[in-house]
Design a protein around this motif. Structure first.
Motif, mmCIF file in Angstrom:
data_model
loop_
_atom_site.group_PDB
_atom_site.id
_atom_site.type_symbol
_atom_site.label_atom_id
_atom_site.label_comp_id
_atom_site.label_asym_id
_atom_site.label_seq_id
_atom_site.Cartn_x
_atom_site.Cartn_y
_atom_site.Cartn_z
ATOM 1 N N MET A 1 127.100 52.212 -5.832
ATOM 2 C CA MET A 1 127.473 51.218 -4.829
ATOM 3 C C MET A 1 128.583 51.781 -3.689
ATOM 4 N N ARG A 2 129.389 52.835 -4.288
ATOM 5 C CA ARG A 2 130.543 53.481 -3.319
ATOM 6 C C ARG A 2 129.771 54.009 -2.261
ATOM 7 N N TYR A 3 128.623 54.656 -2.337
ATOM 8 C CA TYR A 3 127.944 55.335 -1.169
ATOM 9 C C TYR A 3 127.412 54.301 -0.112
ATOM 10 N N VAL A 4 126.915 53.052 -0.636
ATOM 11 C CA VAL A 4 126.440 52.279 0.087
ATOM 12 C C VAL A 4 127.482 51.568 0.779
ATOM 13 N N ALA A 5 128.904 51.345 0.216
ATOM 14 C CA ALA A 5 130.124 50.703 0.791
ATOM 15 C C ALA A 5 130.295 51.737 1.889
ATOM 16 N N ALA A 6 130.553 53.015 1.772
ATOM 17 C CA ALA A 6 130.707 54.260 2.769
ATOM 18 C C ALA A 6 129.958 54.022 3.982
ATOM 19 N N SER A 17 123.835 54.903 13.099
ATOM 20 C CA SER A 17 123.080 56.056 11.966
ATOM 21 C C SER A 17 124.001 56.849 11.222
ATOM 22 N N PRO A 18 124.777 56.447 10.395
ATOM 23 C CA PRO A 18 125.697 57.321 9.745
ATOM 24 C C PRO A 18 124.911 58.579 9.008
ATOM 25 N N ASP A 19 125.510 59.651 8.980
ATOM 26 C CA ASP A 19 124.875 60.821 8.160
ATOM 27 C C ASP A 19 125.494 61.326 7.259
ATOM 28 N N ALA A 20 125.303 62.149 6.586
ATOM 29 C CA ALA A 20 125.806 62.572 5.314
ATOM 30 C C ALA A 20 127.391 63.013 5.435
ATOM 31 N N SER A 21 127.765 63.632 6.425
ATOM 32 C CA SER A 21 129.067 63.895 6.896
ATOM 33 C C SER A 21 130.139 62.730 6.859
ATOM 34 N N SER A 22 129.590 61.759 7.610
ATOM 35 C CA SER A 22 130.431 60.631 7.708
ATOM 36 C C SER A 22 130.568 59.776 6.522
ATOM 37 N N ILE A 23 129.583 59.767 5.539
ATOM 38 C CA ILE A 23 129.609 59.115 4.265
ATOM 39 C C ILE A 23 130.582 60.234 3.593
ATOM 40 N N ASN A 28 135.697 61.068 0.774
ATOM 41 C CA ASN A 28 136.606 62.100 0.383
ATOM 42 C C ASN A 28 138.000 61.608 0.619
ATOM 43 N N SER A 29 138.030 60.650 1.761
ATOM 44 C CA SER A 29 139.381 59.955 2.101
ATOM 45 C C SER A 29 140.241 59.278 1.078
ATOM 46 N N VAL A 30 139.322 58.747 0.055
ATOM 47 C CA VAL A 30 139.912 57.985 -0.822
ATOM 48 C C VAL A 30 139.777 58.652 -2.418
ATOM 49 N N GLY A 31 139.506 59.942 -2.296
ATOM 50 C CA GLY A 31 139.542 60.738 -3.318
ATOM 51 C C GLY A 31 138.176 60.696 -4.501
ATOM 52 N N GLU A 35 128.571 63.120 -4.542
ATOM 53 C CA GLU A 35 127.302 63.767 -5.114
ATOM 54 C C GLU A 35 126.076 63.564 -4.072
ATOM 55 N N GLN A 36 125.981 64.914 -3.539
ATOM 56 C CA GLN A 36 124.697 64.894 -2.515
ATOM 57 C C GLN A 36 123.600 64.319 -2.590
ATOM 58 N N ALA A 37 122.919 64.078 -3.907
ATOM 59 C CA ALA A 37 121.821 63.442 -4.033
ATOM 60 C C ALA A 37 121.844 62.078 -3.688
ATOM 61 N N ASN A 38 122.948 61.275 -4.398
ATOM 62 C CA ASN A 38 123.164 59.928 -3.997
ATOM 63 C C ASN A 38 123.478 59.610 -2.571
ATOM 64 N N VAL A 39 124.259 60.509 -1.861
ATOM 65 C CA VAL A 39 124.386 60.328 -0.223
ATOM 66 C C VAL A 39 123.120 60.406 0.339
ATOM 67 N N GLN A 40 122.147 61.234 0.149
ATOM 68 C CA GLN A 40 120.930 61.565 0.621
ATOM 69 C C GLN A 40 120.138 60.318 0.331
#
Length: 111
Positions: A1-6, A17-23, A28-31, A35-40
């Motif tokens: 859920m946190r990845y979708v929210a980001a 079209s957000p990419d992995a680095s923006s997510i 990271n800004s909230v600590g 996990e790269q798999a979830n971002v992708q």
């Protein structure tokens, strides 16, 4: 859920079209440990889709989720009145803890 929210935060900030680095930057800004798999997975699932359409579709799905049955809330007080009287327990004294302004009330944005 946190990845979708980001992803949604990045999209609402103007990145269509957000990419992995923006997510990753948002998480990271909230600590949050990223996990790269979830971002992708999020990026692959949402690529090419309109955020407005996804929100509209999700809202219609939430409207179809049933709430608690009406009879359940009405029967609870009746059951409580038929129960034998329980011993009265003395209320425990709670220690007052001074709260600082930056406390997160026991939960974080992405927990």
């Amino acid at each position: 859920m946190r990845y979708v929210a980001a992803y949604l935060l990045a999209a609402l900030a103007g990145n269509e079209s957000p990419d992995a680095s923006s997510i990753e930057k948002i998480l990271n800004s909230v600590g949050v440990k990223v996990e790269q798999a979830n971002v992708q997975k999020v990026i692959n699932e949402l690529r090419g889709k309109s955020i407005e359409e996804l929100i509209k579709e999700g809202t219609s799905k939430l409207a179809s989720v049933p709430a608690a049955p009406a009879g359940a809330s009405a029967s609870a007080p009746a059951a409580a009145s038929n129960a034998p009287a329980a011993k009265k327990e003395e209320p425990k004294k709670e220690e007052k803890k001074e709260e600082s302004e930056d406390e997160d009330m026991g939960f974080g944005l992405f927990d």
